[in-house]
Write a protein that holds these residues in place. Structure first.
Motif, PDB file in Angstrom:
ATOM      1  N   ALA A 379       0.846  -1.204   0.000  1.00 36.97           N
ATOM      2  CA  ALA A 379       0.000   0.000   0.000  1.00 36.97           C
ATOM      3  C   ALA A 379       0.878   1.250   0.000  1.00 36.97           C
ATOM      4  O   ALA A 379       0.605   2.218  -0.712  1.00 36.97           O
ATOM      5  CB  ALA A 379      -0.919   0.002   1.206  1.00 36.97           C
ATOM      6  N   VAL A 380       1.950   1.224   0.791  1.00 33.61           N
ATOM      7  CA  VAL A 380       2.868   2.364   0.826  1.00 33.61           C
ATOM      8  C   VAL A 380       3.545   2.521  -0.536  1.00 33.61           C
ATOM      9  O   VAL A 380       3.634   3.625  -1.082  1.00 33.61           O
ATOM     10  CB  VAL A 380       3.921   2.177   1.940  1.00 33.61           C
ATOM     11  N   PHE A 381       3.982   1.398  -1.087  1.00 28.72           N
ATOM     12  CA  PHE A 381       4.629   1.412  -2.404  1.00 28.72           C
ATOM     13  C   PHE A 381       3.697   2.042  -3.440  1.00 28.72           C
ATOM     14  O   PHE A 381       4.090   2.944  -4.182  1.00 28.72           O
ATOM     15  CB  PHE A 381       4.973  -0.027  -2.796  1.00 28.72           C
ATOM     16  N   THR A 382       2.444   1.564  -3.442  1.00 23.54           N
ATOM     17  CA  THR A 382       1.471   2.085  -4.408  1.00 23.54           C
ATOM     18  C   THR A 382       1.304   3.589  -4.258  1.00 23.54           C
ATOM     19  O   THR A 382       1.297   4.327  -5.235  1.00 23.54           O
ATOM     20  CB  THR A 382       0.113   1.402  -4.201  1.00 23.54           C
ATOM     21  N   ALA A 448      10.481   3.592   0.594  1.00 21.29           N
ATOM     22  CA  ALA A 448       9.414   3.914   1.546  1.00 21.29           C
ATOM     23  C   ALA A 448       8.759   2.639   2.066  1.00 21.29           C
ATOM     24  O   ALA A 448       8.481   2.506   3.259  1.00 21.29           O
ATOM     25  CB  ALA A 448       8.383   4.811   0.883  1.00 21.29           C
ATOM     26  N   ALA A 449       8.541   1.684   1.151  1.00 18.57           N
ATOM     27  CA  ALA A 449       7.842   0.465   1.546  1.00 18.57           C
ATOM     28  C   ALA A 449       8.661  -0.327   2.553  1.00 18.57           C
ATOM     29  O   ALA A 449       8.112  -1.010   3.417  1.00 18.57           O
ATOM     30  CB  ALA A 449       7.542  -0.382   0.313  1.00 18.57           C
ATOM     31  N   LYS A 450       9.993  -0.221   2.445  1.00 18.23           N
ATOM     32  CA  LYS A 450      10.850  -1.032   3.295  1.00 18.23           C
ATOM     33  C   LYS A 450      11.118  -0.394   4.650  1.00 18.23           C
ATOM     34  O   LYS A 450      11.787  -0.991   5.481  1.00 18.23           O
ATOM     35  CB  LYS A 450      12.185  -1.271   2.586  1.00 18.23           C
ATOM     36  N   LEU A 451      10.625   0.840   4.852  1.00 17.27           N
ATOM     37  CA  LEU A 451      10.880   1.508   6.135  1.00 17.27           C
ATOM     38  C   LEU A 451      10.351   0.665   7.290  1.00 17.27           C
ATOM     39  O   LEU A 451       9.254   0.119   7.230  1.00 17.27           O
ATOM     40  CB  LEU A 451      10.191   2.869   6.156  1.00 17.27           C
ATOM     41  N   ASP A 452      11.144   0.606   8.362  1.00 15.69           N
ATOM     42  CA  ASP A 452      10.703  -0.096   9.562  1.00 15.69           C
ATOM     43  C   ASP A 452       9.766   0.833  10.334  1.00 15.69           C
ATOM     44  O   ASP A 452      10.127   1.975  10.635  1.00 15.69           O
ATOM     45  CB  ASP A 452      11.938  -0.439  10.405  1.00 15.69           C
ATOM     46  N   PRO A 453       8.542   0.388  10.626  1.00 19.04           N
ATOM     47  CA  PRO A 453       7.574   1.305  11.238  1.00 19.04           C
ATOM     48  C   PRO A 453       8.074   1.906  12.560  1.00 19.04           C
ATOM     49  O   PRO A 453       7.801   3.080  12.834  1.00 19.04           O
ATOM     50  CB  PRO A 453       6.339   0.438  11.443  1.00 19.04           C
TER      51      PRO A 453
END
Lengths: 460, 237
Positions: A379-382, A448-453
């Motif tokens: 979802a972040v990637f999109t 961005a998608a790989k960022l650790d929350p």
């Protein structure tokens, strides 16, 4: 739903950094507009060249040229007969694969006079009717030479419109069309009667422009009638056969328009005084079937070898080589233009990637928060990649608008090109913009998608 | 079965050659409907514990069960789905998205849950009513006071009806009075049956919850439960 939402979020993001986004989009816009403008200009070039090419006789026209005899026949060079009427007779009788055979005798003069007005013709040549077909001439006014003209060698001529323009007046200048049939002009100190005039040849673009100009003039109030006073050097060269010529391939039309044809025998008896043999200056032939060009030329060669006593003092000059040169130069311009535009697009793409990286590092906390609230990596990637695509697509749309402006400017400045924007060029350029946005967005989106929350939420 | 069950959970970070035990062999149950606080000084491991409980991270050793689901082996995608549907977060700095208005902020978790737009709108209005902000739906976060922002964040945390809500220093950025109203909002929610975990370093704030767990050096050092005979002290080693 996430998709639609991402588009809206993308627009908002772009809107909230208007200036930054605009600068980024400009890179893409310039790439897209140069791509479109370039193809439009090349299209214009292509149209002009093709029209010009057709105007000077199509692919099936072949010119028989003189050639110095081959080395093994050097001792026979003295006996080389050159091009004569014998060739014509033999070809007419035997060359079944040729449609037209046009013998030509040039007059060695280029100037025609009416009183003290002088004009320079592109050629003043003695021809038979075949020249009309091979060079695709149409007689609009008057007639072609009669049998009698041809047999008597009468002093008659058929002229192109440009000759008329310069000797009698250009309809665009004097406002009325003069048909100078029956008028007399002087060629090589001999009086010739004009019996026919060709139609006016021009490219599509030139024709459109001339009609527009005429329509504009019709709207103007009519001033007092001015008598036409032709001068030796015409100031209005909208139709002149000079250095400033018509648009795209216009030289071919200008050349054609300033032709003067006289009967073949007239040229022979009035301009070749002391020659007993029927030496020709040119033989143009037209093959019946272009697909069988090679065979037709072989047949022609066989016949000519007989009439030339086996001495090969001639060669064939086909339009094919011209055509190839034209294609080549068009392809080259298209290729170099495309490369330059794609480099511009790539530079624009790097700008997009840069801004997307800046954008995500500003929003690390937001991304962490979204992940905490349940956004998956995809979802972040999109979201990020759609932002990137929206950015570059907007840039592309601006580029479309700019390209129309560019094409308009080029079209009104250039006298040799009328750019044409084709719908497929628009589609290709827009697709390029979108693909560039996609590629430029890949790395930032992945990042961005790989960022650790947890890290992202802590980020200050 | 308890809502959350931790059995011998450890979290170990490797920093260079050094091993840092952020959490060391913790066993803990949280019942459904409980109002509990986790206290401890900074660096004690309470944040790590909250991250594990909140499914933002997975334990190095031990098992963690949330609502019957084993967390320790879940994939990032499963964790995202669990966070989305079963967990709500309230942060010290509110963490509202500044470009979105109040209603849009509350909507975000529902978008990831795939709730249709019409239902989203209804639920947003309901949630705003619950935190007394129904006339602020179109405001930007920056136009609200700190207490109002935190109430929006609470409404957002509750929007997907999570099984458990984690509040990480929810009053840390607020003045005492506002902080008290936020705490009483939590108490009220707890009375309505929500499971709430308060994470704080401040014993005064922790005082509002019946059960308190103190973390020191990655271990549970103290458990206070008022429900067990009032002032019962139960010391774990």
């Amino acid at each position: 739903m996430i998709f639609w939402n991402s588009i809206i979020v993308g627009f908002k993001q772009i809107w909230s950094y208007k200036f930054r986004s605009f600068l980024t989009m400009l890179g893409i816009s310039l790439g897209v507009s140069s791509l479109i403008a370039m193809s439009a200009i090349v299209n214009g070039m292509e149209n002009g060249m093709k029209e010009g090419f057709i105007a000077s006789g199509g692919l099936d026209k072949v010119v028989i040229d003189d050639q110095s005899v081959p080395t093994y026949q050097e001792h026979l060079a003295e006996m080389a007969p050159g091009k004569t009427m014998k060739d014509i007779d033999a070809l007419r009788a035997n060359a079944s694969m040729l449609k037209h055979i046009s013998p030509e005798i040039s007059t060695n003069t280029r100037y025609a006079f009416r009183g003290d007005i002088r004009t320079r013709a592109s050629e003043i040549t003695g021809v038979t009717e075949d020249a009309l077909f091979i060079n695709q001439h149409e007689i609009e006014y008057g007639r072609w030479f009669t049998k009698l003209d041809e047999e008597n060698g009468s002093p008659v001529c058929v002229i192109g419109t440009q000759i008329r323009d310069e000797l009698f007046g250009n309809p665009d200048v004097i406002g009325e069309e003069i048909i100078p049939l029956g008028e007399q002009i002087i060629i090589g100190e001999q009086l010739f009667t004009i019996v026919g005039m060709f139609q006016h040849y021009e490219s599509e673009v030139a024709r459109r422009e001339r009609l527009e100009k005429r329509a504009a003039q019709a709207l103007l109030p009519k001033g007092p009638e001015k008598a036409f006073k032709p001068t030796v050097t015409s100031t209005d060269n909208s139709r002149s056969w000079g250095p400033r010529r018509g648009r795209g391939g216009g030289w071919a039309f200008d050349r054609k328009n300033s032709t003067i044809y006289i009967p073949l025998k007239t040229a022979l008896v009035r301009f070749r005084i002391a020659e007993d043999s029927l030496q020709l200056d040119d033989i143009d032939i037209q093959v019946a079937d272009y697909e069988k060009l090679e065979d037709s030329l072989q047949q022609t060669r066989n016949i000519l070898m007989i009439t030339h006593n086996g001495i090969e003092d001639f060669t064939f000059n086909t339009q094919e080589s011209n055509s190839e040169t034209i294609e080549q130069s068009i392809q080259n311009s298209r290729r170099s233009g495309t490369i330059i535009s794609i480099i511009a697009l790539i530079v624009g793409g790097i700008g997009v990637m840069n801004i997307m990286l800046a954008s995500i590092s500003e929003r690390i906390r937001e991304i962490g928060l979204r992940k905490a609230m349940g956004a998956t990596n995809s979802a972040v990637f999109t979201q990020i990649i759609i932002e990137s695509i929206v950015l570059s697509s907007l840039g592309g749309l601006i580029g479309l608008a700019i390209s129309y402006g560019l094409v308009y400017i080029v079209g009104s400045l250039s006298t040799s090109n009328a750019p044409v924007i084709k719908i497929e060029n628009l589609i290709i350029s827009m697709s390029f913009a979108i693909i560039i946005g996609l590629i430029a967005g890949l790395y930032p989106s992945l990042k961005a998608a790989k960022l650790d929350p947890i890290q992202a939420l802590r980020y200050e | 079965m308890a809502l959350v069950e931790l059995k011998n959970v450890s979290k170990i970070y490797q920093v260079g050659d050094e091993e840092i035990r952020a959490l060391d062999n913790i066993t803990l149950d949280i019942e459904s409907g409980e109002f509990i606080s986790i206290i401890g000084p900074s660096g004690s491991g309470k944040s790590t514990l909250m991250h594990l409980l909140g499914c933002l991270d997975t334990p190095t050793h031990g098992t963690l069960t949330l609502d019957g689901i084993q967390i320790q082996n879940a994939s990032p995608m499963q964790l995202a789905a669990i966070r989305n549907r079963k967990i709500g977060f309230v942060f010290q700095s509110f963490n509202l998205l500044p470009k979105l208005n109040v209603a849009q902020n509350i909507e975000v978790p529902m978008i990831y849950a795939g709730v249709p737009a019409r239902e989203r709108h209804e639920r947003v209005m309901e949630a705003l009513k619950r935190v007394n902000l129904e006339n602020r739906a179109r405001h930007r976060p920056m136009q609200l006071s700190g207490g109002q922002q935190q109430r929006v964040a609470i409404a957002r945390a509750l929007i997907n009806n999570p099984r458990i809500v984690f509040a990480d220093e929810p009053t840390g950025n607020l003045d005492t009075h506002t902080g008290e109203t936020i705490l009483s909002l939590f108490r009220e929610l707890s009375q309505h049956g929500h499971t709430i975990v308060l994470v704080t370093h401040n014993p005064e704030i922790a005082a509002v919850t019946p059960r308190k767990i103190e973390i020191r050096d990655g271990k549970i050092s103290l458990t206070l439960d008022e429900r067990l005979s009032g002032k019962n002290l139960h010391i774990q080693s």
